[in-house]
Scaffold this motif. Structure first.
Motif, mmCIF file in Angstrom:
data_model
loop_
_atom_site.group_PDB
_atom_site.id
_atom_site.type_symbol
_atom_site.label_atom_id
_atom_site.label_comp_id
_atom_site.label_asym_id
_atom_site.label_seq_id
_atom_site.Cartn_x
_atom_site.Cartn_y
_atom_site.Cartn_z
ATOM 1 N N ALA A 139 0.368 -7.741 5.565
ATOM 2 C CA ALA A 139 -0.027 -9.139 5.465
ATOM 3 C C ALA A 139 -1.452 -9.307 5.963
ATOM 4 N N SER A 140 -2.184 -10.183 5.293
ATOM 5 C CA SER A 140 -3.574 -10.427 5.643
ATOM 6 C C SER A 140 -3.828 -11.918 5.721
ATOM 7 N N ALA A 141 -4.775 -12.289 6.601
ATOM 8 C CA ALA A 141 -5.204 -13.678 6.691
ATOM 9 C C ALA A 141 -6.276 -13.999 5.652
ATOM 10 N N SER A 142 -6.767 -12.994 4.967
ATOM 11 C CA SER A 142 -7.770 -13.206 3.926
ATOM 12 C C SER A 142 -7.148 -13.883 2.713
ATOM 13 N N ALA A 143 -7.984 -14.567 1.958
ATOM 14 C CA ALA A 143 -7.498 -15.191 0.729
ATOM 15 C C ALA A 143 -7.178 -14.138 -0.326
ATOM 16 N N TRP A 144 -8.008 -13.091 -0.363
ATOM 17 C CA TRP A 144 -7.765 -11.996 -1.297
ATOM 18 C C TRP A 144 -8.547 -10.776 -0.873
ATOM 19 N N THR A 145 -7.886 -9.650 -0.763
ATOM 20 C CA THR A 145 -8.540 -8.383 -0.475
ATOM 21 C C THR A 145 -7.640 -7.232 -0.879
ATOM 22 N N ARG B 229 -8.553 -4.222 0.527
ATOM 23 C CA ARG B 229 -8.979 -3.269 1.545
ATOM 24 C C ARG B 229 -7.970 -3.227 2.674
ATOM 25 N N SER B 230 -7.448 -2.063 2.959
ATOM 26 C CA SER B 230 -6.384 -1.938 3.953
ATOM 27 C C SER B 230 -6.839 -2.413 5.328
ATOM 28 N N GLU B 231 -8.103 -2.221 5.656
ATOM 29 C CA GLU B 231 -8.573 -2.611 6.992
ATOM 30 C C GLU B 231 -8.590 -4.113 7.197
ATOM 31 N N GLN B 232 -8.437 -4.876 6.129
ATOM 32 C CA GLN B 232 -8.393 -6.327 6.239
ATOM 33 C C GLN B 232 -6.973 -6.877 6.272
ATOM 34 N N TYR B 233 -6.009 -5.980 6.322
ATOM 35 C CA TYR B 233 -4.625 -6.380 6.531
ATOM 36 C C TYR B 233 -4.293 -6.096 7.994
ATOM 37 N N GLY B 234 -3.936 -7.125 8.717
ATOM 38 C CA GLY B 234 -3.751 -6.975 10.148
ATOM 39 C C GLY B 234 -2.326 -6.670 10.574
ATOM 40 N N PHE B 235 -1.400 -6.816 9.668
ATOM 41 C CA PHE B 235 0.003 -6.624 10.026
ATOM 42 C C PHE B 235 0.666 -5.699 9.012
ATOM 43 N N TRP B 236 1.457 -4.779 9.541
ATOM 44 C CA TRP B 236 2.059 -3.746 8.708
ATOM 45 C C TRP B 236 3.532 -3.546 9.055
ATOM 46 N N GLY B 237 4.305 -3.217 8.034
ATOM 47 C CA GLY B 237 5.676 -2.788 8.271
ATOM 48 C C GLY B 237 5.716 -1.309 8.616
ATOM 49 N N PHE C 186 0.849 -1.177 0.000
ATOM 50 C CA PHE C 186 0.000 0.000 0.000
ATOM 51 C C PHE C 186 0.889 1.232 0.000
ATOM 52 N N ARG C 187 0.289 2.375 -0.316
ATOM 53 C CA ARG C 187 1.044 3.615 -0.211
ATOM 54 C C ARG C 187 0.162 4.693 0.384
ATOM 55 N N GLN C 188 0.813 5.686 0.949
ATOM 56 C CA GLN C 188 0.063 6.754 1.609
ATOM 57 C C GLN C 188 0.814 8.064 1.502
ATOM 58 N N THR C 189 0.065 9.120 1.205
ATOM 59 C CA THR C 189 0.598 10.479 1.216
ATOM 60 C C THR C 189 -0.129 11.263 2.304
ATOM 61 N N GLU D 230 -5.923 8.581 2.541
ATOM 62 C CA GLU D 230 -5.991 7.218 3.036
ATOM 63 C C GLU D 230 -4.969 6.334 2.318
ATOM 64 N N ARG D 231 -4.667 5.227 2.969
ATOM 65 C CA ARG D 231 -3.757 4.287 2.329
ATOM 66 C C ARG D 231 -4.396 3.723 1.067
ATOM 67 N N GLU D 232 -3.586 3.614 0.030
ATOM 68 C CA GLU D 232 -4.057 3.206 -1.292
ATOM 69 C C GLU D 232 -3.458 1.845 -1.649
ATOM 70 N N PHE D 233 -4.282 0.951 -2.121
ATOM 71 C CA PHE D 233 -3.817 -0.361 -2.551
ATOM 72 C C PHE D 233 -2.931 -0.229 -3.774
ATOM 73 N N VAL D 234 -1.758 -0.887 -3.713
ATOM 74 C CA VAL D 234 -0.835 -0.875 -4.841
ATOM 75 C C VAL D 234 -0.834 -2.237 -5.534
ATOM 76 N N ALA D 235 -0.562 -3.287 -4.754
ATOM 77 C CA ALA D 235 -0.471 -4.629 -5.333
ATOM 78 C C ALA D 235 -0.527 -5.659 -4.228
ATOM 79 N N ALA D 236 -0.848 -6.897 -4.591
ATOM 80 C CA ALA D 236 -0.845 -7.994 -3.635
ATOM 81 C C ALA D 236 -0.536 -9.290 -4.356
ATOM 82 N N THR D 237 -0.006 -10.238 -3.584
ATOM 83 C CA THR D 237 0.241 -11.567 -4.105
ATOM 84 C C THR D 237 -0.289 -12.596 -3.115
#
Length: 122
Positions: free
Chosen positions: A97-103, A105-113, A37-40, A44-51
Motif C-alpha cells: 500500500a502506498s500513500a501516493s496517488a500513483w506509482t 516504484r516499490s520504494e514508494q510503497y510504505g506498507f507490505w504484507g 509486486f513479486r520477487q525472486t 529486486e521486487r518487480e511491479f506487477v499491478a496496482a489499483t
C-alpha cells in the motif's frame, strides 16, 4: 494500524490460473494505492499491478493481459487474478500500500504484507 495479509498462492501447472487475495484494514483499502509486486531470489521486487483509490489500474509490461487486479469494497480485499501462468511467473508475490496517488516504484510503497509463494511448474 495498517494490515495487509496475502493468501492464495500455491503450485500450479503452466497455463493454469491462480487468484491472490490481499485483505486490508478498511482505512488502508479506501485511502491507499494498492499494489502487487513479486520477487525472486537475487532480484529486486518487480511491479506487477496496482489499483488506485478511484479504481484505476495499471500493470507491468510483462503481464500482457494475463493478470487482472480488482477491489472488493465489501470485504476490503484486493485480488490479483492470474491466468496463463508461465514458469517465469514463479516468485513470492507481495501486496503493498502506498500513500501516493500513483506509482510503480516499490520504494514508494510504505506498507507490505508477508508475501505468498507462487510456483508454476509441471
Amino acid at each position: 494500524q495498517v494490515q495487509l495479509e496475502e493468501s492464495g498462492g500455491g503450485l500450479v501447472q503452466p497455463g493454469g490460473s491462480l487468484r491472490l487475495s490481499c485483505a486490508a484494514d478498511r482505512s488502508t483499502f479506501l485511502n491507499g494505492l494498492m499494489g502487487w509486486f513479486r520477487q525472486t531470489p537475487g532480484k529486486e521486487r518487480e511491479f506487477v499491478a496496482a489499483t488506485g483509490r478511484t479504481g484505476s489500474t495499471g500493470y507491468g509490461d510483462f503481464v500482457k493481459g494475463r493478470f487482472t487486479i480488482s477491489r472488493d469494497y465489501a470485504s476490503n480485499t484486493v485480488y490479483l487474478q492470474m491466468n496463463s501462468l508461465e514458469p517465469e511467473d514463479t516468485a513470492v508475490y507481495y501486496c503493498a500500500a502506498s500513500a501516493s496517488a500513483w506509482t510503480m516504484r516499490s520504494e514508494q510503497y510504505g506498507f507490505w504484507g508477508q508475501g505468498t509463494q507462487v510456483t508454476v511448474s509441471s
